[in-house]
Motif scaffolding. Structure first.
Motif, PDB file in Angstrom:
ATOM      1  N   GLU A  83       0.918   7.277   7.285  1.00 24.44           N
ATOM      2  CA  GLU A  83      -0.412   6.681   7.164  1.00 24.44           C
ATOM      3  C   GLU A  83      -0.301   5.158   7.130  1.00 24.44           C
ATOM      4  OE1 GLU A  83      -3.389   7.904   7.052  1.00 24.44           O
ATOM      5  OE2 GLU A  83      -3.060  10.069   6.773  1.00 24.44           O
ATOM      6  N   PRO A  84      -1.187   4.448   7.822  1.00 20.19           N
ATOM      7  CA  PRO A  84      -1.191   2.989   7.691  1.00 20.19           C
ATOM      8  C   PRO A  84      -1.404   2.580   6.231  1.00 20.19           C
ATOM      9  CG  PRO A  84      -2.573   3.685   9.528  1.00 20.19           C
ATOM     10  CD  PRO A  84      -2.202   4.920   8.779  1.00 20.19           C
ATOM     11  N   ARG A  85      -0.624   1.629   5.778  1.00 12.94           N
ATOM     12  CA  ARG A  85      -0.689   1.208   4.372  1.00 12.94           C
ATOM     13  C   ARG A  85      -1.738   0.115   4.182  1.00 12.94           C
ATOM     14  NH1 ARG A  85       1.608  -3.140   2.120  1.00 12.94           N
ATOM     15  NH2 ARG A  85       1.779  -3.178  -0.164  1.00 12.94           N
ATOM     16  N   THR A  99      -7.477  -1.119   9.922  1.00 10.30           N
ATOM     17  CA  THR A  99      -6.044  -1.087  10.211  1.00 10.30           C
ATOM     18  C   THR A  99      -5.798  -1.354  11.689  1.00 10.30           C
ATOM     19  OG1 THR A  99      -5.907   1.279  10.730  1.00 10.30           O
ATOM     20  CG2 THR A  99      -5.754   0.647   8.396  1.00 10.30           C
ATOM     21  N   SER A 210       3.537   1.385   6.769  1.00  8.06           N
ATOM     22  CA  SER A 210       2.949   2.714   6.595  1.00  8.06           C
ATOM     23  C   SER A 210       3.681   3.481   5.507  1.00  8.06           C
ATOM     24  CB  SER A 210       2.985   3.493   7.910  1.00  8.06           C
ATOM     25  OG  SER A 210       4.308   3.505   8.448  1.00  8.06           O
TER      26      SER A 210
END
Length: 254
Positions: A83-85, A99, A210
């Motif tokens: 998952e994109p952080r 994002t 991520s």
């Protein structure tokens, strides 16, 4: 795709379940950037390779625990990505903060003036900035280090910096983001702590690395005797590490 192909080449019966309508995952998304067009050739070659070695590919298929249990595979390889952080700072969930993945994949749109918040030492952030500049956006890269992409080798970073300069990308080094406030960024110098405010920006784009998606793996471990975690779901890294992990997994299965 690499693990599926390698295992099939060794005589295993392999099915690849893909939630999206196409293969490639994060690499297919990265291939949308103008500096990464060559990645598409690799995705296309891997797709053809799967067909040649007899892998059954099922796109738009949800790999939930119930479906996996019903399928009855002896070994399950979980490679569901990351998952994109989002940095844990105030205002980061504002609607104009998106994002880079959402932007590149078409899930979000950006205005003219963009702040690109960078918390990733690899090549992705400068490639994203170059792509956005090429589309006509005014881009400001905000990063905590003294130089852009310190994880990129000295023989590769030069061409990236040239493209950023040609595109008019503004670099804001040694800058830590403290929060997002009214389309502005509240920031501080990475070492002195001197505070400042940048902006306004139409859109704030996050290129902050991520975090692995491990939920499916954790669920399956409770009921399935042989589950392996691969790729970005194991740890987000460069493609070469994921490829080596796929090779090691294939050897362990033989």
């Amino acid at each position: 795709t690499e693990a599926a192909a390698l295992c099939a080449e060794q005589g295993h019966h392999v099915e690849l379940w893909e939630r999206a309508s196409h293969l490639g995952g994060a690499l297919a998304t990265a291939a949308e950037l103008r500096g990464n067009r060559r990645y598409r050739r690799w995705v296309d070659w891997q797709t053809g390779r799967l067909g040649r070695v007899g892998v059954t590919v099922r796109t738009e298929t949800d790999a939930n625990p119930e479906a996996i249990a019903a399928h009855g595979a002896e070994v399950v390889l979980v490679a569901v990505g990351a998952e994109p952080r989002r940095p844990p700072v105030p205002g980061i969930d504002e609607p104009y903060v998106i994002t880079a993945v959402d932007l590149v994949s078409g899930g979000a749109e950006a205005g003219h003036a963009i702040a690109l918040i960078v918390e990733d030492d690899g090549p992705a952030p400068p490639t994203i900035a170059d792509h956005l500049a090429g589309l006509g956006h005014q881009v400001t890269m905000v990063f905590q280090t003294a130089a852009v992409a310190p994880g990129v080798g000295k023989y590769s970073i030069g061409s990236m910096l040239a493209r950023l300069d040609d595109g008019g990308v503004e670099l804001q080094p040694l800058t830590k983001v403290l929060g997002v406030d009214g389309r502005h960024l509240d920031v501080a110098h990475s070492y002195s702590g001197r505070v400042d405010r940048l902006g306004p920006f139409d859109t704030i784009v996050l290129a902050c690395g991520s975090t692995p998606r491990t939920e499916l793996y954790q669920e399956l471990k409770r009921t399935h005797p042989d589950v392996r975690l691969l790729g970005d779901a194991y740890a987000p890294r460069r493609m070469v590490f994921a490829t080596r992990q796929a090779w090691a997994t294939m050897l362990d299965l033989n």
